[in-house]
Design an enzyme around this catalytic site. Structure first.
Site, PDB file in Angstrom:
ATOM      1  N   GLU A 151      -1.256  59.896  40.280  1.00 36.85           N
ATOM      2  CA  GLU A 151      -1.124  61.340  40.408  1.00 36.85           C
ATOM      3  C   GLU A 151      -0.203  61.668  41.564  1.00 36.85           C
ATOM      4  O   GLU A 151      -0.060  60.867  42.485  1.00 36.85           O
ATOM      5  CB  GLU A 151      -2.500  61.998  40.596  1.00 36.85           C
ATOM      6  N   CYS A 172       3.903  53.991  22.897  1.00 41.89           N
ATOM      7  CA  CYS A 172       5.210  54.253  22.297  1.00 41.89           C
ATOM      8  C   CYS A 172       5.219  55.460  21.371  1.00 41.89           C
ATOM      9  O   CYS A 172       6.276  55.874  20.898  1.00 41.89           O
ATOM     10  CB  CYS A 172       5.689  53.012  21.541  1.00 41.89           C
TER      11      CYS A 172
END
Length: 341
Positions: free
Chosen positions: A103, A129
């Site tokens: 984060e 993906c």
């Protein structure tokens, strides 16, 4: 199935899709040289990456260029091509697998560097993906609902750090043939970036309609491909066999729901390897010369692979062409999305 796997959009369009290629070409021959000690010790032949995967080269970023810088560049190009100002963007979705910290989101830096307004929502969507296709679907849904007018979806990937770590581990004296095969897929990865601008179709009649598609999960296979900063570990056969089954199930379900994808003008697939591409073509009967191939020169660029390939194909597509985007991601998850060019 409960019927929610297929979906249609009513007012969303792709205004632009762009890519940024990393400039440093790394050939599979160079990778073989870096792995020469382990290949010799383990009695493995060179050129496996070329012969088995079909990957001749992949790209790395120049020193000083980061994956999120590249995503910013791709995003800027996409907005310019679409004729959309930063202040008009209501949503930014970053779909990169690569990240340097947990984060804040990668999207927050990209949002800042692109000068997007504080009213623009921004967050990451992580789904291996398949992330970019998922991001496009979320953006299209929010445009259809009237919540936003324009969205920017981006992805930037950097394979070098993971591959450098893999070189060191595979060249260690205690590495085995099993280690090499389990980490083989890591060596096929590449670096690159892509971005797409999505907006309301009624305001852009010459843009490319996002018609809809299908999504399906096979999460009982979530352990077949596990990746992280230190490497990617893959059960190659299990991933291919079960991924193929999931794709066929999704394809069949879409056709049962009224879609007809048997004669598209272009099939833009996630780029992995020879065996994966050939298996998909055979399993659902795609027209081979309508399936563009980019993995030999770019490798597997994660979620950026499909939009980078679509960006390349955009130069030869003409109004009225039908395009099917087909993605599969570790998890396992698959999605197919039809575009009306």
């Amino acid at each position: 199935m409960n019927g929610n796997a297929t979906f249609r959009h009513h007012n969303s369009a792709l205004l632009a899709v762009t890519s940024v290629q990393a400039p440093v070409v790394m050939t599979s021959g160079e990778f073989d040289e870096r792995l020469a000690p382990s290949l010799k010790r383990l009695r493995l032949s060179k050129k496996l990456l070329e012969r088995v995967a079909g990957v001749m080269e992949r790209r790395w970023w120049s020193e000083g260029t980061s994956f999120d810088d590249a995503a910013v560049e791709a995003g800027g190009k996409a907005m310019a091509e679409a004729g959309i100002e930063p202040g008009q963007i209501g949503l930014l979705i970053n779909t990169s697998v690569t990240r340097r910290n947990l984060e804040p989101s990668v999207a927050s830096k990209i949002h800042h560097d692109l000068g997007l307004p504080s009213s623009a929502m921004n967050f990451d969507v992580a789904n291996a993906c398949l992330g970019f296709v998922n991001g496009m679907t979320l953006a299209a849904n929010m445009i259809d609902s009237g919540q936003i007018k324009y969205a920017l979806v981006v992805a930037g990937e950097d394979a070098q750090p993971t591959q450098e770590t893999t070189f060191r581990r595979l060249n260690a004296e205690d590495s085995t043939r099993e280690d090499y095969l389990r980490e083989f897929a890591t060596l096929t990865l590449g670096s690159g970036a892509a971005a797409a601008v999505i907006g309301p179709a009624d305001a852009h009649p010459s843009a490319h309609r996002i018609v809809g598609g299908v999504s399906r999960a096979g999460t009982e296979h979530h352990k077949l491909c596990v990746g992280g900063p230190s490497g990617m570990y893959t059960d190659t056969k299990g991933l291919l066999d079960n991924g193929l089954e999931l794709v066929v199930d999704a394809w069949d379900e879409a056709h049962q729901a009224g879609w007809n994808w048997k004669s598209m003008d272009r099939y833009v697939t996630h780029q992995v390897s020879n065996s994966y591409t050939n298996a998909i073509i055979k399993a659902v009967g795609l027209v081979r010369d309508r399936v563009p191939i980019t993995f030999p020169k770019w490798g597997n660029v994660g979620p950026a692979s499909l939009p980078m390939t679509l960006s390349q194909e955009a130069k030869t597509l003409k109004p009225g062409d039908r395009v099917l985007c087909m993605g599969v991601g570790s998890g396992l998850n698959t999605a197919m999305m039809e575009l009306a060019w």
